[in-house]
Scaffold this motif. Sequence first.
Motif, PDB file in Angstrom:
ATOM      1  N   VAL A 226       0.643  -1.568   0.029  1.00  0.00           N
ATOM      2  CA  VAL A 226       0.212   0.254   0.004  1.00  0.00           C
ATOM      3  C   VAL A 226       0.772   1.385  -0.511  1.00  0.00           C
ATOM      4  O   VAL A 226       0.125   2.290  -0.213  1.00  0.00           O
ATOM      5  CB  VAL A 226      -1.058   0.627   1.062  1.00  0.00           C
ATOM      6  N   THR A 227       1.931   1.408   0.896  1.00  0.00           N
ATOM      7  CA  THR A 227       2.843   2.048   0.820  1.00  0.00           C
ATOM      8  C   THR A 227       3.529   2.687  -0.764  1.00  0.00           C
ATOM      9  O   THR A 227       3.601   3.578  -0.530  1.00  0.00           O
ATOM     10  CB  THR A 227       3.693   2.217   1.773  1.00  0.00           C
ATOM     11  N   ALA A 228       3.744   2.031  -1.352  1.00  0.00           N
ATOM     12  CA  ALA A 228       4.870   2.192  -2.356  1.00  0.00           C
ATOM     13  C   ALA A 228       4.125   2.491  -3.514  1.00  0.00           C
ATOM     14  O   ALA A 228       3.770   3.017  -4.051  1.00  0.00           O
ATOM     15  CB  ALA A 228       5.003   0.178  -2.978  1.00  0.00           C
ATOM     16  N   PHE A 229       2.123   1.860  -3.510  1.00  0.00           N
ATOM     17  CA  PHE A 229       1.730   2.900  -4.346  1.00  0.00           C
ATOM     18  C   PHE A 229       0.906   3.564  -4.297  1.00  0.00           C
ATOM     19  O   PHE A 229      -0.010   4.496  -4.710  1.00  0.00           O
ATOM     20  CB  PHE A 229       0.663   0.995  -4.870  1.00  0.00           C
ATOM     21  N   VAL A 230      -0.215   3.642  -2.840  1.00  0.00           N
ATOM     22  CA  VAL A 230      -0.867   4.205  -2.618  1.00  0.00           C
ATOM     23  C   VAL A 230      -0.911   5.499  -2.035  1.00  0.00           C
ATOM     24  O   VAL A 230      -0.979   7.152  -2.827  1.00  0.00           O
ATOM     25  CB  VAL A 230      -2.745   3.607  -1.857  1.00  0.00           C
ATOM     26  N   THR A 231       0.225   5.465  -1.599  1.00  0.00           N
ATOM     27  CA  THR A 231       0.431   6.086   0.141  1.00  0.00           C
ATOM     28  C   THR A 231       0.867   8.175  -0.848  1.00  0.00           C
ATOM     29  O   THR A 231       0.382   8.772  -0.993  1.00  0.00           O
ATOM     30  CB  THR A 231       1.214   6.149   0.829  1.00  0.00           C
ATOM     31  N   PRO A 232       2.226   7.195  -1.845  1.00  0.00           N
ATOM     32  CA  PRO A 232       2.146   8.644  -2.311  1.00  0.00           C
ATOM     33  C   PRO A 232       1.317   9.561  -3.299  1.00  0.00           C
ATOM     34  O   PRO A 232       0.939  11.038  -2.957  1.00  0.00           O
ATOM     35  CB  PRO A 232       3.503   8.140  -3.400  1.00  0.00           C
ATOM     36  N   ALA A 233       0.295   9.059  -4.024  1.00  0.00           N
ATOM     37  CA  ALA A 233      -1.123   9.838  -4.212  1.00  0.00           C
ATOM     38  C   ALA A 233      -1.636  10.162  -3.384  1.00  0.00           C
ATOM     39  O   ALA A 233      -2.227  10.905  -4.022  1.00  0.00           O
ATOM     40  CB  ALA A 233      -1.456   8.306  -5.351  1.00  0.00           C
ATOM     41  N   LEU A 234      -2.040   9.451  -2.368  1.00  0.00           N
ATOM     42  CA  LEU A 234      -2.782   9.586  -1.222  1.00  0.00           C
ATOM     43  C   LEU A 234      -2.527  10.921  -0.867  1.00  0.00           C
ATOM     44  O   LEU A 234      -3.230  12.332  -0.600  1.00  0.00           O
ATOM     45  CB  LEU A 234      -3.285   9.152  -0.516  1.00  0.00           C
ATOM     46  N   VAL A 235      -1.046  11.100  -0.568  1.00  0.00           N
ATOM     47  CA  VAL A 235      -0.791  12.040  -0.080  1.00  0.00           C
ATOM     48  C   VAL A 235      -0.272  13.272  -0.609  1.00  0.00           C
ATOM     49  O   VAL A 235      -0.465  14.620  -0.424  1.00  0.00           O
ATOM     50  CB  VAL A 235       1.180  12.436   0.144  1.00  0.00           C
ATOM     51  N   LEU A 236      -0.397  13.627  -1.861  1.00  0.00           N
ATOM     52  CA  LEU A 236      -0.914  14.549  -3.067  1.00  0.00           C
ATOM     53  C   LEU A 236      -2.400  15.150  -3.356  1.00  0.00           C
ATOM     54  O   LEU A 236      -2.599  16.244  -3.290  1.00  0.00           O
ATOM     55  CB  LEU A 236      -0.329  14.040  -4.852  1.00  0.00           C
ATOM     56  N   VAL A 237      -3.201  13.716  -2.987  1.00  0.00           N
ATOM     57  CA  VAL A 237      -4.197  14.456  -3.012  1.00  0.00           C
ATOM     58  C   VAL A 237      -4.826  15.266  -1.822  1.00  0.00           C
ATOM     59  O   VAL A 237      -5.776  16.393  -1.849  1.00  0.00           O
ATOM     60  CB  VAL A 237      -4.831  13.468  -3.172  1.00  0.00           C
ATOM     61  N   THR A 238      -4.444  14.725  -0.426  1.00  0.00           N
ATOM     62  CA  THR A 238      -4.213  15.150   0.812  1.00  0.00           C
ATOM     63  C   THR A 238      -4.158  17.043   0.688  1.00  0.00           C
ATOM     64  O   THR A 238      -4.394  17.681   0.701  1.00  0.00           O
ATOM     65  CB  THR A 238      -4.361  14.904   1.919  1.00  0.00           C
ATOM     66  N   LEU A 239      -2.891  16.665  -0.458  1.00  0.00           N
ATOM     67  CA  LEU A 239      -2.318  18.491  -0.133  1.00  0.00           C
ATOM     68  C   LEU A 239      -3.135  19.234  -1.052  1.00  0.00           C
ATOM     69  O   LEU A 239      -3.035  19.875  -0.691  1.00  0.00           O
ATOM     70  CB  LEU A 239      -0.814  18.182  -1.133  1.00  0.00           C
ATOM     71  N   PHE A 240      -3.113  18.943  -2.144  1.00  0.00           N
ATOM     72  CA  PHE A 240      -4.825  19.477  -3.477  1.00  0.00           C
ATOM     73  C   PHE A 240      -5.521  20.182  -2.274  1.00  0.00           C
ATOM     74  O   PHE A 240      -6.095  21.007  -2.275  1.00  0.00           O
ATOM     75  CB  PHE A 240      -4.800  18.811  -4.345  1.00  0.00           C
TER      76      PHE A 240
END
Lengths: 113, 251
Positions: free
Chosen positions: A19-33
């Motif tokens: 999950v960390t490898a695939f989802v977390t980076p995208a989630l961090v970006l979305v949360t930042l937006f």
Amino acid sequence: MAKSNKPIFWGLFAAGGTVTAFVTPALVLVTLFAAMRFNMDMFTYESIHAFAGWWLGKLIIFGIILVSLWHAAHRLRVTVHDFGVRADKQVAIVVYSLAGLGTLLTLIYLLRI
Amino acid sequence: MSELQKRQIQLEVLRYNPETDTAPRYQTYSVPCLEEWVVLDALNYIKDHLDPTLSYRWSCHMAVCGSCGMMVNGEPKLACKAFIHEYKEGQIKVEPIANFPIERDLVTSVEDFITKLASVKPYLIPKEDKPVSAGEFKQTPAELKKFKQYTLCINCMLCYAACPQYALVPEFLGPAAISMAHRYNQDSRDGGRDQRQEVIASDEGVWECSFVGACSEVCPKHVDPAGALQQVKVASTIDWYKEHLMPWMKK
């Protein structure tokens, strides 16, 4: 020889790693937006807030945070060991307690939305 | 043999004679090496021309038998696969394989590995008893592909010499033994997985592995033991959840 109970933690670690490898980076970006209130329909604070308020959204967020936390805890435990600290039991208690606390806080915050 | 191709190499070899020495020591030999030689050729030159008392194991000289594993400049290598031309400095340090007790010179006691290997039952335990008259056990190319790379293991123990976990925890079953267990577990003709799991799913089994990956880096046959161990972890984790959360799945 008795079979080990390590699969409990390793299972969370492995799932969390994926999950960390695939989802977390995208989630961090979305949360930042969302936090920066970017004016995109999908990334508005309100729509993310609504997602977090929906039961399935809560479940997804909880699942991702849960496995990421336990992954990080186990990774930290192994890293500390690799750095030469040979107090595995104490380290395990500290890092898993932190992950447990994080899990509990996630649960409380999600239920309050 | 043209003189031009020759290079004088200083071979610093660890020596230990249990009858006369209290501790291991180093002895340097000056060996006229041909560029296409491997470290084993240099050791054979020493044995034949310079010092017949030097002890080391070797047999095939072609990376098949797995006997000549040793530390070459601190790295676990097969002496028959460590080419002289890769060592530009002209000085090569040769020591017995790490993590195993020295018996004499470059010969180590491999007892621990042999015991561990035997404990995982590294042989086919047929699923069904079939008389010879019933014909062969057939296997598709896809079924063969699942385990073929693990059959390439030559038991050279370089992975044990490279593994920092094995160095720390001598009880650890180790890379090659678990890979061999995995090789038979993955075989469609085999039915012995439950017996092997008792050993490899224990604390001293696969769970001592922290996925450093050094075993796969030094493996001279590209078996990828680290990959095998991760697959064993996944399968053992699924077993654990099945046994504890779905006890009715138990046979």
